[in-house]
Write an enzyme that holds these catalytic residues in place. Structure first.
Site, PDB file in Angstrom:
ATOM      1  N   ASP A 175      -0.414  -3.682   6.119  1.00 57.79           N
ATOM      2  CA  ASP A 175      -0.791  -3.347   7.460  1.00 57.79           C
ATOM      3  C   ASP A 175      -2.504  -3.686   7.342  1.00 57.79           C
ATOM      4  O   ASP A 175      -2.806  -3.864   6.462  1.00 57.79           O
ATOM      5  CB  ASP A 175      -0.652  -1.826   7.516  1.00 57.79           C
ATOM      6  N   HIS A 177      -7.291  -1.814   6.064  1.00 64.29           N
ATOM      7  CA  HIS A 177      -6.513  -0.678   6.472  1.00 64.29           C
ATOM      8  C   HIS A 177      -7.003   0.606   6.305  1.00 64.29           C
ATOM      9  O   HIS A 177      -8.198   0.961   5.617  1.00 64.29           O
ATOM     10  CB  HIS A 177      -5.069  -0.888   5.624  1.00 64.29           C
ATOM     11  N   HIS A 187       6.168  -4.938  12.223  1.00 64.13           N
ATOM     12  CA  HIS A 187       5.617  -3.633  12.208  1.00 64.13           C
ATOM     13  C   HIS A 187       5.622  -2.963  13.541  1.00 64.13           C
ATOM     14  O   HIS A 187       4.323  -2.101  13.814  1.00 64.13           O
ATOM     15  CB  HIS A 187       4.404  -3.634  11.137  1.00 64.13           C
ATOM     16  N   ASP A 206       6.142   4.136   4.929  1.00 62.64           N
ATOM     17  CA  ASP A 206       6.945   3.027   5.502  1.00 62.64           C
ATOM     18  C   ASP A 206       7.043   1.847   4.671  1.00 62.64           C
ATOM     19  O   ASP A 206       7.895   1.183   4.769  1.00 62.64           O
ATOM     20  CB  ASP A 206       6.460   3.001   6.930  1.00 62.64           C
ATOM     21  N   HIS A 207       6.040   1.760   3.752  1.00 62.61           N
ATOM     22  CA  HIS A 207       6.136   0.789   2.910  1.00 62.61           C
ATOM     23  C   HIS A 207       6.638   0.689   1.450  1.00 62.61           C
ATOM     24  O   HIS A 207       6.913  -0.131   0.885  1.00 62.61           O
ATOM     25  CB  HIS A 207       4.953  -0.067   2.840  1.00 62.61           C
ATOM     26  N   HIS A 266       1.328   3.788   2.206  1.00 61.36           N
ATOM     27  CA  HIS A 266       1.983   4.497   3.166  1.00 61.36           C
ATOM     28  C   HIS A 266       3.439   4.560   2.989  1.00 61.36           C
ATOM     29  O   HIS A 266       3.835   3.565   2.641  1.00 61.36           O
ATOM     30  CB  HIS A 266       1.385   3.860   4.608  1.00 61.36           C
ATOM     31  N   HIS A 278       0.849  -1.112  -0.083  1.00 60.56           N
ATOM     32  CA  HIS A 278      -0.016   0.153  -0.076  1.00 60.56           C
ATOM     33  C   HIS A 278       0.808   1.209   0.170  1.00 60.56           C
ATOM     34  O   HIS A 278       1.950   0.958   0.077  1.00 60.56           O
ATOM     35  CB  HIS A 278      -1.207   0.003   1.174  1.00 60.56           C
TER      36      HIS A 278
HETATM   37 ZN   LIG Z   1       3.029   0.490   7.808  1.00 58.93          ZN
HETATM   38 ZN   LIG Z   2      -0.309   1.575   6.602  1.00 53.56          ZN
END
Ligand SMILES: [Zn+2]
Ligand SMILES: [Zn+2]
Length: 263
Positions: free
Chosen positions: A170, A100, A228, A24-25, A22, A20
């Site tokens: 997530d 999510h 995570h 951090d990914h 976000h 996805h």
């Molecule tokens: Zn994340």
């Molecule tokens: Zn996320």
């Protein structure tokens, strides 16, 4: 940078799956693609990701005047249901529905059934290469009249086990995932919080360590890997202990650790 640090050979990466959008990914993706370009990668890269990812990357390439040395085959994920998105000789990859704050995909990696092993000292010398291949597929070798010349069970042994790995991050805790990840060898499930912050987990569409372990238990997976973690946890042991209280065969996904699909 982490791939470099842990000596993962970038040229061997053929497929990338992004869950996805976000940061951090996938914020590292542009750097990785640029490095591949600087290393003169020439073979295609398959990139599976959410709608919008191709546009984001092309804007970054446009304004940095980057003309890649290789082709990216972008496969836009179009639905968050369970769906086969990749297949080669060895594995299949299916998407898994995550829940999510934005559209998010988990991934289920399954090895296909493997060929039987030939037992070398039991093989008659007269067998031809095509016959050896038939034996690997589990067939008997017949003579011209249709009688069994070489019985498969006598010259082959069981194939190696086909491994399976589910990546679920997530997501908030959701039991509709269970049938898809049932019995997998290794389940990676996010565990952002401890159970004491379960309200926060619900609110932010994340899971607690206990919830990840509960899902592992209910899906009867072989092993669980949790990760995570919220940066608030300087010590990760409480997350491990909380999960272990529900499902014993669990490990922490920490930076740099190598975890086999099978133990
Ligand atoms: Zn994340
Ligand atoms: Zn996320």
């Amino acid at each position: 940078m982490q791939l470099l640090r842990y000596k993962v050979k970038q040229q061997r990466i053929a497929n990338i799956f992004i869950s996805h959008l976000h940061g951090d990914h996938y914020f590292g993706l542009f750097g990785l693609l640029s490095t591949m370009h600087l290393q003169n990668r020439s073979h295609d890269l398959n990139l599976f990701g959410p709608p919008g990812l191709a546009e984001i990357l092309s804007i970054q390439f446009k304004y940095s005047h980057t003309y890649l040395s290789f082709r990216i085959n972008f496969h836009e994920l179009d639905t968050t249901v369970y769906k086969k998105i990749f297949e080669d000789n060895a594995i299949t990859v299916h998407t898994l529905p995550m829940q999510h704050r934005i559209a998010c995909w988990g991934f289920l990696f399954r090895e296909k059934p493997k060929l039987r092993h030939l037992i070398k000292d039991k093989l008659p010398a007269f067998l031809t290469p095509p016959q050896l291949i038939r034996l690997k597929f589990g067939e008997d070798i017949l003579d011209e009249t249709g009688n069994i010349l070489v019985a498969n069970a006598e010259v082959t042994s069981e194939p190696s086990r086909s491994r399976s790995y589910a990546f679920c991050s997530d997501t908030r805790y959701q039991e509709n995932l269970i049938p898809y990840v049932k019995n997998v060898d290794l389940l990676y499930h996010e565990a952002t919080f401890l159970e004491e912050l379960c309200d926060r987990a619900v609110h932010t569409c994340h899971s607690t360590a206990r919830q990840a372990a509960t899902l592992a238990l209910k899906a009867e997976v072989k092993r669980l890997l949790i990760g995570h973690f919220s940066v608030r946890y300087k010590d990760l042991n409480p997350l491990l202990l909380e999960a272990k209280a529900v499902f014993d065969n669990v490990q922490l996904a920490t930076e740099g650790k190598t975890v086999g699909i099978l133990e």
